[in-house]
Design a protein around this motif. Structure first.
Motif, PDB file in Angstrom:
ATOM      1  N   TRP A   1       0.669  -1.258   0.094  1.00  0.00           N
ATOM      2  CA  TRP A   1      -0.068  -0.136  -0.018  1.00  0.00           C
ATOM      3  C   TRP A   1       0.809   1.435   0.030  1.00  0.00           C
ATOM      4  CZ3 TRP A   1       0.260  -3.143   4.525  1.00  0.00           C
ATOM      5  CH2 TRP A   1       0.782  -2.332   5.501  1.00  0.00           C
ATOM      6  N   ASP A   2       2.280   1.065   0.084  1.00  0.00           N
ATOM      7  CA  ASP A   2       3.094   2.248   0.310  1.00  0.00           C
ATOM      8  C   ASP A   2       3.771   2.636  -1.213  1.00  0.00           C
ATOM      9  OD1 ASP A   2       4.873   4.155   0.926  1.00  0.00           O
ATOM     10  OD2 ASP A   2       6.225   2.688   2.160  1.00  0.00           O
ATOM     11  N   SER A   3       3.055   3.945  -1.685  1.00  0.00           N
ATOM     12  CA  SER A   3       3.789   4.167  -3.022  1.00  0.00           C
ATOM     13  C   SER A   3       4.974   4.706  -2.862  1.00  0.00           C
ATOM     14  CB  SER A   3       2.646   5.433  -3.225  1.00  0.00           C
ATOM     15  OG  SER A   3       2.834   6.484  -2.394  1.00  0.00           O
ATOM     16  N   GLU A   4       5.593   4.710  -1.776  1.00  0.00           N
ATOM     17  CA  GLU A   4       7.029   4.951  -1.721  1.00  0.00           C
ATOM     18  C   GLU A   4       7.953   3.999  -1.966  1.00  0.00           C
ATOM     19  OE1 GLU A   4       8.611   8.529  -1.279  1.00  0.00           O
ATOM     20  OE2 GLU A   4       6.735   8.620  -2.284  1.00  0.00           O
ATOM     21  N   LEU A   5       7.396   2.916  -1.717  1.00  0.00           N
ATOM     22  CA  LEU A   5       8.168   1.516  -1.667  1.00  0.00           C
ATOM     23  C   LEU A   5       9.571   1.436  -2.500  1.00  0.00           C
ATOM     24  CD1 LEU A   5       6.857  -2.205  -1.313  1.00  0.00           C
ATOM     25  CD2 LEU A   5       8.368  -1.633  -3.482  1.00  0.00           C
ATOM     26  N   GLY A   6       9.365   1.750  -3.802  1.00  0.00           N
ATOM     27  CA  GLY A   6      10.324   1.725  -4.778  1.00  0.00           C
ATOM     28  C   GLY A   6      11.265   2.899  -5.086  1.00  0.00           C
ATOM     29  N   THR A   7      10.922   3.838  -4.222  1.00  0.00           N
ATOM     30  CA  THR A   7      11.694   5.133  -4.561  1.00  0.00           C
ATOM     31  C   THR A   7      13.054   5.310  -4.158  1.00  0.00           C
ATOM     32  OG1 THR A   7      11.011   6.150  -2.539  1.00  0.00           O
ATOM     33  CG2 THR A   7       9.480   6.369  -4.345  1.00  0.00           C
ATOM     34  N   THR A   8      13.777   5.961  -4.797  1.00  0.00           N
ATOM     35  CA  THR A   8      15.365   6.140  -4.703  1.00  0.00           C
ATOM     36  C   THR A   8      15.450   6.816  -3.195  1.00  0.00           C
ATOM     37  OG1 THR A   8      15.887   6.282  -6.831  1.00  0.00           O
ATOM     38  CG2 THR A   8      17.496   7.033  -5.258  1.00  0.00           C
ATOM     39  N   ALA A   9      14.503   7.756  -2.891  1.00  0.00           N
ATOM     40  CA  ALA A   9      14.715   8.325  -1.424  1.00  0.00           C
ATOM     41  C   ALA A   9      14.640   7.515  -0.329  1.00  0.00           C
ATOM     42  CB  ALA A   9      13.616   9.502  -1.450  1.00  0.00           C
ATOM     43  N   VAL A  10      13.746   6.581  -0.550  1.00  0.00           N
ATOM     44  CA  VAL A  10      13.573   5.635   0.624  1.00  0.00           C
ATOM     45  C   VAL A  10      14.686   4.509   0.409  1.00  0.00           C
ATOM     46  CG1 VAL A  10      12.100   3.694   1.566  1.00  0.00           C
ATOM     47  CG2 VAL A  10      11.126   5.831   0.841  1.00  0.00           C
ATOM     48  N   SER A  11      14.899   3.949  -0.622  1.00  0.00           N
ATOM     49  CA  SER A  11      16.239   3.103  -0.640  1.00  0.00           C
ATOM     50  C   SER A  11      17.323   3.800  -0.141  1.00  0.00           C
ATOM     51  CB  SER A  11      16.397   2.729  -2.096  1.00  0.00           C
ATOM     52  OG  SER A  11      15.220   2.095  -2.679  1.00  0.00           O
ATOM     53  N   ASP A  12      17.855   4.836  -0.377  1.00  0.00           N
ATOM     54  CA  ASP A  12      19.111   5.637   0.072  1.00  0.00           C
ATOM     55  C   ASP A  12      19.064   5.716   1.686  1.00  0.00           C
ATOM     56  OD1 ASP A  12      19.844   5.930  -2.459  1.00  0.00           O
ATOM     57  OD2 ASP A  12      19.385   8.187  -2.558  1.00  0.00           O
ATOM     58  N   LEU A  13      17.742   6.156   2.203  1.00  0.00           N
ATOM     59  CA  LEU A  13      17.514   6.090   3.903  1.00  0.00           C
ATOM     60  C   LEU A  13      17.705   4.837   4.552  1.00  0.00           C
ATOM     61  CD1 LEU A  13      14.678   8.513   3.894  1.00  0.00           C
ATOM     62  CD2 LEU A  13      16.755   9.024   4.906  1.00  0.00           C
ATOM     63  N   LEU A  14      17.226   3.687   3.759  1.00  0.00           N
ATOM     64  CA  LEU A  14      17.502   2.452   4.344  1.00  0.00           C
ATOM     65  C   LEU A  14      18.593   1.881   4.249  1.00  0.00           C
ATOM     66  CD1 LEU A  14      14.098   0.650   3.144  1.00  0.00           C
ATOM     67  CD2 LEU A  14      14.458   1.866   5.362  1.00  0.00           C
ATOM     68  N   GLY A  15      19.283   2.298   3.015  1.00  0.00           N
ATOM     69  CA  GLY A  15      20.835   1.708   2.778  1.00  0.00           C
ATOM     70  C   GLY A  15      21.820   2.379   3.943  1.00  0.00           C
ATOM     71  N   ALA A  16      21.310   3.671   4.076  1.00  0.00           N
ATOM     72  CA  ALA A  16      22.119   4.446   5.227  1.00  0.00           C
ATOM     73  C   ALA A  16      22.027   4.047   6.461  1.00  0.00           C
ATOM     74  CB  ALA A  16      21.979   6.002   4.995  1.00  0.00           C
ATOM     75  N   ALA A  17      21.001   3.456   6.985  1.00  0.00           N
ATOM     76  CA  ALA A  17      20.860   2.809   8.140  1.00  0.00           C
ATOM     77  C   ALA A  17      21.239   1.297   8.521  1.00  0.00           C
ATOM     78  CB  ALA A  17      19.234   2.861   8.613  1.00  0.00           C
ATOM     79  N   GLY A  18      21.964   0.845   7.321  1.00  0.00           N
ATOM     80  CA  GLY A  18      22.391  -0.547   7.240  1.00  0.00           C
ATOM     81  C   GLY A  18      21.321  -1.644   7.241  1.00  0.00           C
ATOM     82  N   VAL A  19      20.211  -1.426   6.643  1.00  0.00           N
ATOM     83  CA  VAL A  19      19.306  -2.457   6.539  1.00  0.00           C
ATOM     84  C   VAL A  19      19.581  -3.545   5.754  1.00  0.00           C
ATOM     85  CG1 VAL A  19      16.946  -2.974   5.620  1.00  0.00           C
ATOM     86  CG2 VAL A  19      17.243  -0.770   6.957  1.00  0.00           C
ATOM     87  N   GLY A  20      19.650  -4.896   6.403  1.00  0.00           N
ATOM     88  CA  GLY A  20      20.059  -5.811   5.825  1.00  0.00           C
ATOM     89  C   GLY A  20      18.849  -7.029   5.275  1.00  0.00           C
ATOM     90  N   MET A  21      17.649  -6.722   5.812  1.00  0.00           N
ATOM     91  CA  MET A  21      16.426  -7.671   5.462  1.00  0.00           C
ATOM     92  C   MET A  21      15.277  -6.713   5.264  1.00  0.00           C
ATOM     93  SD  MET A  21      15.298 -11.037   6.668  1.00  0.00           S
ATOM     94  CE  MET A  21      16.246 -11.863   5.618  1.00  0.00           C
ATOM     95  N   MET A  22      14.404  -6.807   4.214  1.00  0.00           N
ATOM     96  CA  MET A  22      13.276  -6.144   3.847  1.00  0.00           C
ATOM     97  C   MET A  22      12.244  -7.025   3.643  1.00  0.00           C
ATOM     98  SD  MET A  22      15.187  -3.098   1.448  1.00  0.00           S
ATOM     99  CE  MET A  22      13.347  -2.385   0.729  1.00  0.00           C
TER     100      MET A  22
END
Length: 685
Positions: free
Chosen positions: A62-83
């Motif tokens: 339901w999250d239209s931001e799911l695939g955006t670069t902005a979100v990916s960059d934030l999650l990558g900066a937080a060291g997310v290892g599982m989605m």
């Protein structure tokens, strides 16, 4: 944008609160003390090793931001290892081929390929939920084929369904389930069918089954027609076919202090789950891992309580070997707005703002993707616990300050310090066992209440720091001297024989020519049980009915010491023979209380004219609410029972009686295993 299912405040979590399962005693500033808090970091007491999937989050269709670069960059900066995908209860209505979820909203640009592209940008592995509720094993197998054969995504982790115990079988339904039979037996049989079909496509995938979390509804309940609880039935049938079990944890808490006291339950929670796996999942059950794929705090989802709860929960779970902890959620939507610790909390279970407003436009969240406090805590966790680090034991002498520590292959040590006091700063004095830090000023990263991000500075010393109120702090320390040339760590020990008074331990060797030191973890300290040049050791003089956690270290002829082995936890039992025997049973459980029976037998050669039965609850949140067939008293965690007027005498050689009670608990309900009758430790009946 449409909000995610804010059901989190209205389903499983509401049931917990309604049941009164509020957990440990709340933390209050009554504990505050102007004296420095003593922190102990014990590098000899090794815990689990951090997996590359450790830091996780949930994504949702339901999250239209799911695939955006902005979100990916934030999650990558937080060291997310599982989605995790496709999003909580939506997983049991989602059909991946058509990218539809009948009865739910599906945002544009959230299909599986878009999700995988985002996961790859983040550098995370996917945790995919196969649709058990309204799907089929064939649909799941086709998804594995598409993901790993057609597209080569190497999607290794697959869970069968979401919260499938919430399908109405226990009286409350929020999880879709089209099966006529909604029992744990039917779910377990479905897990077997799904796992077989999916592994026929890719034998290398790991398949997980949904379990209930101890002391969280409907854990402990036995439904009509069932042979046991959800976990007992599911593990007994599906255990040989699965690779991990999946938990969710929304512990609630009516206040900030109550919410922040909940992580104290984690060790006991996972002790119970591992015990259930060992008892019911069949041969080689030690291979079965544990994931926690949803969690969030009871109060202050967007403010400092959420950040502190995240750091405590992720640390505690990872210390216990959970291979991923996944926050609910990346985005979720505005809820009840309040002021928490002087900051505006939007009641949003997302860690990034959805940018929405209350109906009528009264209060609006910050702009889309603005990080909330739990995001900053996750980013700080990335600094603290990196893949390959070994977590080690740490503790404090003040419950308002929590400590965790991790050891790195390059010799560095990271210390996480959490000030749970909303109103007072605390100075801390830190001591180290098994590690000597450099005298250099350490790098200190902090996240403060109301902060816009993590700050970094070189300040204080390795032995002394000041913690602001409601703050998270990570110290990164270097060793005083190089650590090269030390022996390799011994393998994780196993217990071949455990009695009431002893345990025989064995472990894989480190290297030739070393001496092994066996330690018991005793809080944040270590007690050496003995040493040997062999790879086996028998620890004696143990206490019946007591949980022990042990490690093994190797020391070479030059005095260099290895890292600690992974820990082993075992519990001593009752003596094989005695002049009495006792059996305790949980006859009827309702999630925060139970009816119990204790059967007492005098097996000795002389009658007992008057008797006292004594036992100790394993946790502080267990108590006797009332009892019968005897007089019951509880002081602290110690319970004593004396006879009624009709069962005062127990005849020699088999005289027996039974006493009953109503037990209450607000955390994991671990039954006692050691009982004394007139001071004599009894055998188990």
């Amino acid at each position: 944008m449409p909000q995610g299912p804010v059901r989190r405040a209205g389903s499983a979590l509401a049931l917990l609160v309604a049941a009164g399962a509020l957990g440990s005693a709340p933390l209050t500033s009554a504990y505050a003390d102007p004296a420095p808090v003593n922190v102990t970091v014990n590098a000899r007491a090794g815990l689990a090793t951090v997996a590359d999937t450790a830091l996780g989050v949930n994504d949702a269709i339901w999250d239209s931001e799911l695939g955006t670069t902005a979100v990916s960059d934030l999650l990558g900066a937080a060291g997310v290892g599982m989605m995790r995908y496709p999003g909580g209860s939506y997983a049991d209505i989602y059909h991946w081929k058509t990218h539809t979820a009948p009865g739910g909203y599906v945002a544009p640009g959230t299909d599986f390929d878009t999700f995988m592209a985002s996961a790859r940008r983040v550098g995370a592995q996917p945790m995919i939920i196969a649709n058990y509720g309204t799907g089929t094993a064939q649909e799941a197998a086709d998804w594995v084929r598409y993901a790993n054969v057609t597209k080569g995504y190497h999607a290794n982790y697959w869970t069968i369904g979401n919260e499938n115990y919430g399908n109405g079988h226990y009286g409350t339904a929020w999880e879709a389930d089209d099966h006529a039979d909604k029992s744990p037996k039917a779910y377990a049989q479905g897990v077997v069918a799904f796992a077989q079909a999916m592994k026929a496509v890719d034998p290398g995938i790991k398949v997980g089954a949904v379990l209930t979390t101890p002391a969280n509804w409907p854990d402990g309940l036995v439904g009509g027609g069932d042979s046991g609880t959800w976990n007992q039935v599911v593990l007994s049938i599906a255990g040989p076919y699965i690779d991990f079990v999946d938990l969710h944890w929304y512990p609630g808490g009516g206040t900030e202090a109550e919410s922040l006291a909940k992580p104290a339950q984690i060790d006991d929670m996972l002790y119970l789950v591992r015990g259930q796996i060992a008892q019911y999942a069949g041969a080689n059950s030690g291979r079965i891992g544990i994931s926690l794929t949803e969690t969030n705090v009871g109060v202050g989802q967007n403010t400092q309580p959420g950040a502190l709860f995240l750091a405590q929960t992720y640390s505690g779970m990872l210390e216990n070997g959970v291979f991923t902890v996944d926050w609910w959620d990346v985005h979720n939507g505005i809820g009840t707005v309040s002021t928490v610790a002087g900051q505006t909390d939007y009641g949003d279970f997302g860690m990034l703002s959805s940018g929405g407003c209350q109906s009528g436009g009264g209060v609006c969240e910050p702009p889309m993707n603005t990080p909330f406090a739990p995001y900053h805590a996750l980013k700080l966790m990335h600094s603290f616990a990196r893949p390959g680090d070994q977590l080690v034991r740490a503790g404090t002498d003040n419950p308002l300050v929590a400590a965790h520590a991790s050891r790195r292959a390059n010799g560095d040590l990271a210390v996480l310090l959490l000030n749970l006091d909303p109103s007072s700063a605390h100075a801390v004095k830190i001591s180290y066992d098994g590690y000597t830090p450099s005298a250099a000023v350490p790098t200190v990263e902090s996240y403060l209440n109301g902060g816009s991000g993590v700050t970094s500075a070189q300040t204080g010393t390795a032995a002394s720091q000041n913690l602001a109120p409601y703050s998270l702090t990570v110290l990164t320390l270097h060793p005083s001297s190089p650590t090269t040339g030390a022996p390799s760590a011994p393998g994780r020990p196993s217990a071949t024989t455990v009695t009431d008074r002893s345990a025989t331990l064995t472990w894989p060797a480190s290297q030739a020519g070393v001496k092994y030191e066996v330690y018991r973890q005793y809080g944040a300290r270590s007690e050496q049980l003995g040493e040997t040049t062999a790879t086996t050791f028998t620890a004696g003089n143990l206490t019946p009915g007591t949980r022990y956690t042990v490690n093994v270290l190797a020391r070479d002829g030059s005095g260099r010491v290895s890292w600690s082995s992974s820990p082993l936890t075992f519990t001593t039992g009752a003596p094989a023979t005695s002049t009495c025997s006792v059996r305790i049973t949980d006859d009827n459980d309702w999630g925060n209380g139970f009816v119990g029976t204790i059967s007492i037998t005098n097996t000795g050669p002389a009658p007992l004219n008057g008797w006292t039965l004594s036992f100790t609850w394993p946790t502080s949140w267990q108590s006797v609410s009332g009892g019968w067939n005897g007089t019951w008293t509880q002081t602290g965690t110690t319970v004593r029972v004396t006879p009624a007027d009709f069962n005062t005498t127990l005849s020699a050689g088999g005289g027996s009686t039974s006493v009953g009670f109503v037990g209450s608990y607000s955390g994991p309900n671990i039954l006692p295993t050691a009982f004394t009758l007139n001071g004599t430790v009894c055998a188990a009946a």
